[in-house]
Design a protein around this motif. Structure first.
Motif, short mmCIF file in Angstrom:
data_model
loop_
_atom_site.label_atom_id
_atom_site.label_comp_id
_atom_site.label_asym_id
_atom_site.label_seq_id
_atom_site.Cartn_x
_atom_site.Cartn_y
_atom_site.Cartn_z
N VAL A 1 0.93 -1.07 0.06
CA VAL A 1 0.02 0.13 -0.05
C VAL A 1 0.67 1.11 0.08
O VAL A 1 1.70 1.55 0.84
N ASP A 2 0.58 1.81 -1.07
CA ASP A 2 1.35 3.34 -1.25
C ASP A 2 0.60 4.08 -2.13
O ASP A 2 -0.46 3.79 -2.73
N ALA A 3 0.97 5.45 -2.16
CA ALA A 3 -0.08 6.41 -2.97
C ALA A 3 -0.09 6.02 -4.35
O ALA A 3 -1.10 6.11 -4.98
N ALA A 4 0.90 5.09 -4.84
CA ALA A 4 0.92 4.96 -6.52
C ALA A 4 -0.31 3.88 -6.37
O ALA A 4 -1.02 3.75 -7.32
N LEU B 1 -7.56 7.97 -6.76
CA LEU B 1 -7.50 8.85 -5.67
C LEU B 1 -6.16 9.29 -5.41
O LEU B 1 -5.14 8.40 -4.89
N GLU B 2 -5.77 10.62 -5.43
CA GLU B 2 -4.52 11.15 -5.16
C GLU B 2 -4.31 11.37 -3.65
O GLU B 2 -5.34 11.92 -2.83
N CYS B 3 -3.31 10.68 -2.83
CA CYS B 3 -2.97 10.71 -1.29
C CYS B 3 -1.82 10.58 -1.20
O CYS B 3 -1.10 10.56 -1.88
N VAL B 4 -1.69 10.90 0.15
CA VAL B 4 -0.52 10.52 0.92
C VAL B 4 -0.49 9.28 1.75
O VAL B 4 -1.76 9.13 2.14
N VAL B 5 0.24 8.01 1.84
CA VAL B 5 0.35 7.01 3.00
C VAL B 5 0.93 7.39 4.00
O VAL B 5 2.37 7.67 3.86
N VAL B 6 0.57 7.52 5.29
CA VAL B 6 1.54 7.78 6.22
C VAL B 6 1.11 6.60 7.71
O VAL B 6 0.03 5.60 7.17
N ASP C 1 -0.49 4.60 10.56
CA ASP C 1 -1.68 4.96 11.30
C ASP C 1 -0.84 5.17 12.83
O ASP C 1 -0.10 4.31 13.17
N PRO C 2 -1.34 6.16 13.39
CA PRO C 2 -0.65 6.61 14.75
C PRO C 2 -0.90 5.64 15.80
O PRO C 2 -0.12 5.48 16.71
N VAL C 3 -1.80 4.54 15.64
CA VAL C 3 -2.15 3.58 16.57
C VAL C 3 -1.55 2.23 16.48
O VAL C 3 -0.70 1.80 17.55
N THR C 4 -1.49 1.87 15.26
CA THR C 4 -0.92 0.43 14.84
C THR C 4 0.20 0.58 14.02
O THR C 4 0.99 -0.66 14.00
N GLY C 5 0.79 1.79 13.40
CA GLY C 5 1.60 1.68 12.42
C GLY C 5 1.48 1.28 11.19
O GLY C 5 2.50 1.22 10.31
N THR C 6 0.16 0.74 10.85
CA THR C 6 0.01 0.38 9.37
C THR C 6 -0.47 1.35 8.64
O THR C 6 -0.58 2.53 9.12
N PRO C 7 -0.32 0.99 7.29
CA PRO C 7 -0.53 2.00 6.28
C PRO C 7 -1.77 2.79 6.47
O PRO C 7 -3.01 1.96 6.70
N MET C 8 -1.76 4.13 6.58
CA MET C 8 -3.23 4.82 6.44
C MET C 8 -3.24 5.94 5.22
O MET C 8 -2.18 6.64 5.22
#
Length: 257
Positions: free
Chosen positions: A227-230, A238-243, A245-252
């Motif tokens: 999972v990344d922006a591409a 959908l244009e986005c950024v992937v950061v 998750d502040p709780v789990t560290g999984t992609p958000m």
């Protein structure tokens, strides 16, 4: 070898081909989330995996054997399926509907057993509908009905659970409650496959993602690996950024403003 596999499936409704050549292995003992835009073939894939839809070509296999060669009750003891848009008969009590999940375990000579009763009670408790047992299904809210259908599938006690948009109609708290339940069932040894619309929820709870577009698998693997922006733009436009998750560290996924 994975127990449930799809090899070169052509899936269609009449003359409309939804998936031209779909090959997929379902990882055993994993929580697989199938994601993608509307009408990309997610629900069609699940129908094929439980033989509700016969492929024009290709084969769905269980332990290497053509799934269509197995008896219906044999399939129903191995694969529990929750489709979309179910409707219960009028005047059906919640406990009666959940009890229908025991059908694959019944025979002409068998009587309702304490094990059946316990399976129904455990399923209602797990889905959070035990207090609704004596209510008529048509009296319930959409979210309550959805949890009752989940309980019915749990009562089937299959090693594989396939659920098509199981969080439909559920409020946010009950969505997370259900996803935690599915993750727990995975941890207890079941294999879970769910079509999910919320990619962030899929990344948080599933350990394997299948991303689809146009009836094809665009990518599959662990959320952190694929999972990344591409990928989000390729699958959802959908244009986005992937950061993290502040709780789990999984992609958000955070869409652009």
């Amino acid at each position: 070898m994975p127990r449930l596999t799809a090899d070169a499936l052509e899936l269609a409704y009449g003359d409309r081909v939804v998936a031209p050549r779909l090959t997929l292995d379902i990882p055993d003992g994993a929580f697989t989330a199938v994601v993608g835009a509307n009408a990309c073939g997610k629900s069609t894939l699940l129908k094929a995996l439980v033989r509700l839809l016969t492929p024009n070509s290709g084969t769905v296999r269980w332990d290497g054997e053509d799934l269509h060669a197995l008896r219906p009750k044999t399939v129903a003891r191995r694969l529990g399926f929750l489709p979309q848009g179910l409707t219960a008969p009028e005047n059906t009590l919640v406990r009666q509907l959940v009890a229908r999940g025991r059908y694959p375990h019944q025979s002409l000579l068998a009587t309702w057993s304490p094990a059946d009763e316990q399976a129904v009670a455990d399923a209602m408790a797990a889905a959070g509908v035990a207090e609704l047992a004596e209510r008529r299904v048509e009296e319930l809210s959409g979210g309550q009905r959805q949890r009752v259908w989940v309980a019915m599938v749990l009562a089937q006690e299959t090693p594989y659970l396939l659920l098509d948009e199981p969080t439909t109609f559920l409020d946010l708290a009950h969505q997370y409650q259900l996803l935690r339940l599915l993750a727990r069932l995975r941890d207890e040894g079941r294999t879970v496959v769910a079509v999910l619309h919320d990619l962030n929820q899929a990344c948080r709870f599933a350990d394997h993602l299948v991303a689809m577009r146009g009836g094809r698998v665009v990518a599959q693997g662990a959320p952190a690996d694929i999972v990344d922006a591409a990928l989000v733009e390729a699958v959802f436009d959908l244009e986005c950024v992937v950061v993290p998750d502040p709780v789990t560290g999984t992609p958000m996924v955070v869409p652009h403003a």
